[in-house]
Write a protein that holds these residues in place. Structure first.
Motif, PDB file in Angstrom:
ATOM      1  N   ASP A   1       0.813  -1.193   0.000  1.00 44.72           N
ATOM      2  CA  ASP A   1       0.000   0.000   0.000  1.00 44.72           C
ATOM      3  C   ASP A   1       0.860   1.263   0.000  1.00 44.72           C
ATOM      4  O   ASP A   1       0.540   2.235  -0.666  1.00 44.72           O
ATOM      5  N   ALA A   2       1.961   1.226   0.762  1.00 41.16           N
ATOM      6  CA  ALA A   2       2.839   2.401   0.828  1.00 41.16           C
ATOM      7  C   ALA A   2       3.503   2.645  -0.522  1.00 41.16           C
ATOM      8  O   ALA A   2       3.679   3.801  -0.930  1.00 41.16           O
ATOM      9  N   LEU A   3       3.857   1.579  -1.225  1.00 34.55           N
ATOM     10  CA  LEU A   3       4.469   1.754  -2.551  1.00 34.55           C
ATOM     11  C   LEU A   3       3.477   2.353  -3.538  1.00 34.55           C
ATOM     12  O   LEU A   3       3.829   3.221  -4.332  1.00 34.55           O
ATOM     13  N   ARG A   4       2.242   1.915  -3.472  1.00 38.26           N
ATOM     14  CA  ARG A   4       1.222   2.479  -4.375  1.00 38.26           C
ATOM     15  C   ARG A   4       0.939   3.940  -4.029  1.00 38.26           C
ATOM     16  O   ARG A   4       0.725   4.765  -4.916  1.00 38.26           O
ATOM     17  N   ALA A   5       0.947   4.255  -2.742  1.00 36.03           N
ATOM     18  CA  ALA A   5       0.766   5.646  -2.326  1.00 36.03           C
ATOM     19  C   ALA A   5       1.921   6.501  -2.827  1.00 36.03           C
ATOM     20  O   ALA A   5       1.711   7.630  -3.301  1.00 36.03           O
ATOM     21  N   ALA A   6       3.125   5.977  -2.747  1.00 36.41           N
ATOM     22  CA  ALA A   6       4.296   6.702  -3.249  1.00 36.41           C
ATOM     23  C   ALA A   6       4.196   6.917  -4.752  1.00 36.41           C
ATOM     24  O   ALA A   6       4.511   8.001  -5.259  1.00 36.41           O
ATOM     25  N   GLN A   7       3.740   5.918  -5.450  1.00 33.87           N
ATOM     26  CA  GLN A   7       3.588   6.010  -6.903  1.00 33.87           C
ATOM     27  C   GLN A   7       2.595   7.112  -7.270  1.00 33.87           C
ATOM     28  O   GLN A   7       2.861   7.929  -8.142  1.00 33.87           O
ATOM     29  N   GLY A   8       1.453   7.125  -6.603  1.00 33.89           N
ATOM     30  CA  GLY A   8       0.448   8.150  -6.883  1.00 33.89           C
ATOM     31  C   GLY A   8       0.941   9.542  -6.538  1.00 33.89           C
ATOM     32  O   GLY A   8       0.718  10.499  -7.302  1.00 33.89           O
ATOM     33  N   ALA A   9       1.621   9.674  -5.413  1.00 29.58           N
ATOM     34  CA  ALA A   9       2.141  10.976  -5.008  1.00 29.58           C
ATOM     35  C   ALA A   9       3.206  11.468  -5.969  1.00 29.58           C
ATOM     36  O   ALA A   9       3.223  12.639  -6.358  1.00 29.58           O
ATOM     37  N   LEU A  10       4.100  10.567  -6.378  1.00 32.10           N
ATOM     38  CA  LEU A  10       5.165  10.951  -7.296  1.00 32.10           C
ATOM     39  C   LEU A  10       4.593  11.346  -8.659  1.00 32.10           C
ATOM     40  O   LEU A  10       5.019  12.342  -9.255  1.00 32.10           O
ATOM     41  N   ALA A  11       3.606  10.606  -9.128  1.00 32.51           N
ATOM     42  CA  ALA A  11       2.971  10.921 -10.413  1.00 32.51           C
ATOM     43  C   ALA A  11       2.297  12.286 -10.369  1.00 32.51           C
ATOM     44  O   ALA A  11       2.251  12.990 -11.381  1.00 32.51           O
ATOM     45  N   ALA A  12       1.798  12.665  -9.185  1.00 35.34           N
ATOM     46  CA  ALA A  12       1.123  13.960  -9.034  1.00 35.34           C
ATOM     47  C   ALA A  12       2.093  15.084  -8.695  1.00 35.34           C
ATOM     48  O   ALA A  12       1.668  16.227  -8.520  1.00 35.34           O
ATOM     49  N   GLY A  13       3.384  14.760  -8.581  1.00 35.16           N
ATOM     50  CA  GLY A  13       4.377  15.788  -8.298  1.00 35.16           C
ATOM     51  C   GLY A  13       4.505  16.138  -6.827  1.00 35.16           C
ATOM     52  O   GLY A  13       5.157  17.124  -6.485  1.00 35.16           O
TER      53      GLY A  13
END
Length: 82
Positions: free
Chosen positions: A1-13
């Motif tokens: 879950d933390a990796l997916r959260a990181a992915q979404g946050a990084l994609a959103a800048g």
């Protein structure tokens, strides 16, 4: 879950949020059972190294490389059933 959260946050800048999520994911991956005499041994889980590389790239303001390592870590974690 933390990796997916990181992915979404990084994609959103949102790099600060991505960094926090990556650090949380790395900490969770380091939590493991080891024998008493093995507590000083580093983790041999490849996902830990991939997350570390993603964090290093993020610290260098290289979002593209960070995202590549993050996606690799996601695939690795998924393959391990995590």
């Amino acid at each position: 879950d933390a990796l997916r959260a990181a992915q979404g946050a990084l994609a959103a800048g949102r790099t600060g949020e991505a960094q926090a999520a990556l650090e949380m994911a790395e900490t969770r991956m380091l939590d493991r059972y080891v024998s008493l005499g093995q507590t000083g041994s580093p983790s041999d889980n490849p996902t830990v190294g991939q997350i570390s590389r993603a964090l290093q790239a993020l610290a260098a303001n290289d979002r593209a490389t960070s995202m590549q390592w993050l996606q690799t870590a996601l695939q690795s974690a998924t393959a391990q059933g995590l």
